[in-house]
Design an enzyme around this catalytic site. Structure first.
Site: not given
Ligand code: NAP
Length: 482
Positions: A131, A185, A188-189, A192
């Site tokens: 988080s 987690k 937690h959300n 939130e």
């Molecule tokens: P995201 O937009 O959720 O995901 C994009 C990433 O996923 C890219 O690296 C993409 O690769 C990859 N991807 C998508 N489909 C794929 C597949 N079939 N095989 C392999 N890779 C694949 O990214 P994010 O916002 O950085 O979040 C990442 C994780 O953290 C998620 O689970 C999200 O829920 C969690 N999270 C996010 C936040 C936040 O504030 N954003 C906070 C806490 C947790 P390509 O570049 O090749 O498309």
């Protein structure tokens, strides 16, 4: 073939993964291997952050070869199918004893399923809730790992090195086995969601009750942030309210469309609570409030319906603001109390040994709901590990005792003014329900027995009873069905 130089790897170079990888690389002793499905993202990260010394891989095999054994890699990709796809590839190139961590926002039941499947290969699988958004990932998140004790032994020092620090302690603990981390987690959300909704209701009541501008209300929140309500969400609320739109010169909050989005973790918290039979009414109202806001056609159709006849005028604005502050504090305690109830029920259902006080501790820093009063939760569970309802712990009981009059005044004022305050009012209803000597549930049981012979228990006898409601209906008989 790459030399096995890295002690940790990250798969997924979108914002969360790249920030987490940079955080890892910035800590002494870490060398970080990185991989992304499309290499262009990896290249951008390499170009932008040469200081990180990343070892970049073009495919899963190269990624595995670049990691020291036992290997450890954190997946930060889109939750759901993409996470399964990455796990499938990693399992092909990893070996027994290696560790795959999913740091994304996975549904805990998916984590339980994945852990079971991956364990059969001899590879460890750890679902870790992370988080704090992008900034947390880069500078120090709150980390909630599940998984096996063996995996925690290796991961513990790495996680401790990158986690947020609160009062000298890293915001990470081994939450429990398999899906425990993602479960916590998720809750937690959910909390939130409730916290954000409560703050939004407080703002709305103050604005419509006193006519203060967003900038003036920002000052109120900034002041509140110096006291018992001190928290990240109160702090950023002041900043959001202070913001002026560059295009129109209006407060930015007035030009933002009033439809709140959601990514689903709040709904998961409520769905899971329903399955567990835990009343997380404050969290549920927060989720529903977002849904209601995002129904423009219904809202437009209903906009001509009448509200109260009289205008909402607050006689003493200062006293009203203080009442709202107290109502917010009391309702917030209820939201946390409900969230912890869900954690307790989840731990029981899934056999996790979750230390509630430790959870409150690791939420003190890095995460979105970080708040001053989390220490009080830790103390409450330290004092009484078997605490059945957080709100009954002495500190929280004292708070609701001293704030309940203000809380009631605010809920009454909101109802009379026609200002929706679902989170404030449902929290108060929950509180009153919990403390009631007797609830109308007795009548509900009577109704259930009437139409469905569902039976009931008596206050004055052991056993289960059913009344013969039909017949001439003057003769009501109860019979022990045992
Ligand atoms: P995201 O937009 O959720 O995901 C994009 C990433 O996923 C890219 O690296 C993409 O690769 C990859 N991807 C998508 N489909 C794929 C597949 N079939 N095989 C392999 N890779 C694949 O990214 P994010 O916002 O950085 O979040 C990442 C994780 O953290 C998620 O689970 C999200 O829920 C969690 N999270 C996010 C936040 C936040 O504030 N954003 C906070 C806490 C947790 P390509 O570049 O090749 O498309």
């Amino acid at each position: 073939m790459a030399n096995a130089q890295a002690n940790i790897g990250v798969v997924g170079m979108a914002v969360m993964g790249s920030n987490l990888a940079r955080n890892l690389a910035s800590r002494e002793g870490n060398t970080v291997a990185i991989f992304n499905r499309s290499f262009s993202k990896t290249q951008s990260v390499l170009d932008a952050h040469p200081e990180a010394g990343f070892i970049a891989a073009h495919d899963y095999k190269e990624f595995a070869d670049s990691l020291q054994k036992p290997r450890a890699a954190i997946i930060m990709v889109k939750a759901g199918g993409p996470t399964d796809a990455v796990i499938e590839e990693l399992v092909k190139v990893f070996e027994p004893g290696d560790i795959i961590v999913d740091g994304g926002n996975a549904l805990f039941t998916d984590t339980i399923r994945r852990e079971k499947a991956v364990r059969e290969t001899g590879i460890n699988f750890v679902g870790a809730g992370i988080s704090g958004g992008e900034e947390g990932a880069l500078l120090g998140p709150s980390i909630m790992p599940g998984g096996s004790d063996a995996a925690w032994e290796k991961l513990g020092p790495i996680f401790r090195s990158i986690a947020a620090i609160a009062e000298g302690e890293p915001c990470v603990t081994h939450v429990g086995h398999d899906g425990a981390g993602h479960f916590v987690k998720m809750v937690h959300n959910g909390i939130e969601y409730a916290d954000m909704q409560l703050i939004a209701e407080a703002y709305d009541l103050i604005r419509r009750g006193t006519g203060k501008s967003p900038a003036e209300i920002a000052e109120i929140f900034a002041e509140w942030n110096k006291g018992e309500l001190e928290s990240y969400l109160i702090e950023i609320t002041a900043e959001v309210l202070r913001q002026v739109d560059a295009k129109t010169g209006k407060p930015l909050v007035d030009v933002i469309v009033d439809q709140a989005g959601a990514k689903g973790t709040g709904a998961w918290t409520v769905q899971t609570a329903l399955d567990l039979g835990i009343p997380v009414s404050g969290i549920a109202e927060a989720v529903f409030a977002r849904s209601l806001s995002s129904k423009p056609a219904q809202r437009a159709a209903a906009s001509a319906l009448p509200g109260p006849d009289e205008a909402f005028v607050v006689a003493d604005p200062e006293a009203f603001v203080e009442d709202v502050r107290q109502a917010l504090y009391a309702s917030k305690i209820i939201a946390y109390s409900q969230g912890f109830d869900e954690i307790v029920a989840g731990a029981e259902q899934y056999g996790w040994d979750i230390k509630k006080g430790e959870i409150a501790k690791i939420w003190r820093g890095g995460c979105i709901i970080r708040a001053r009063f989390l220490n009080r939760i830790t103390e409450a569970y330290a004092e009484n590990p078997g605490l059945v309802a957080l709100v009954t712990a002495s500190f929280f009981a004292e708070v609701v005792t001293s704030t309940q009059a203000a809380w009631r005044r605010v809920v009454v004022a909101a109802a009379q003014a026609g200002i929706p305050s679902p989170a404030f009012s449902s929290s108060l209803a929950y509180y009153d329900g919990l403390r009631a000597d007797r609830l109308p549930a007795a009548l509900v049981q009577g109704q259930r027995d009437f139409f469905g012979a569902h039976t009931y228990k008596r206050v004055d006898a052991e056993g289960t009873f059913h009344t013969l409601w039909s017949g001439d209906r003057t003769e009501i008989e109860a019979e022990d069905t045992h």
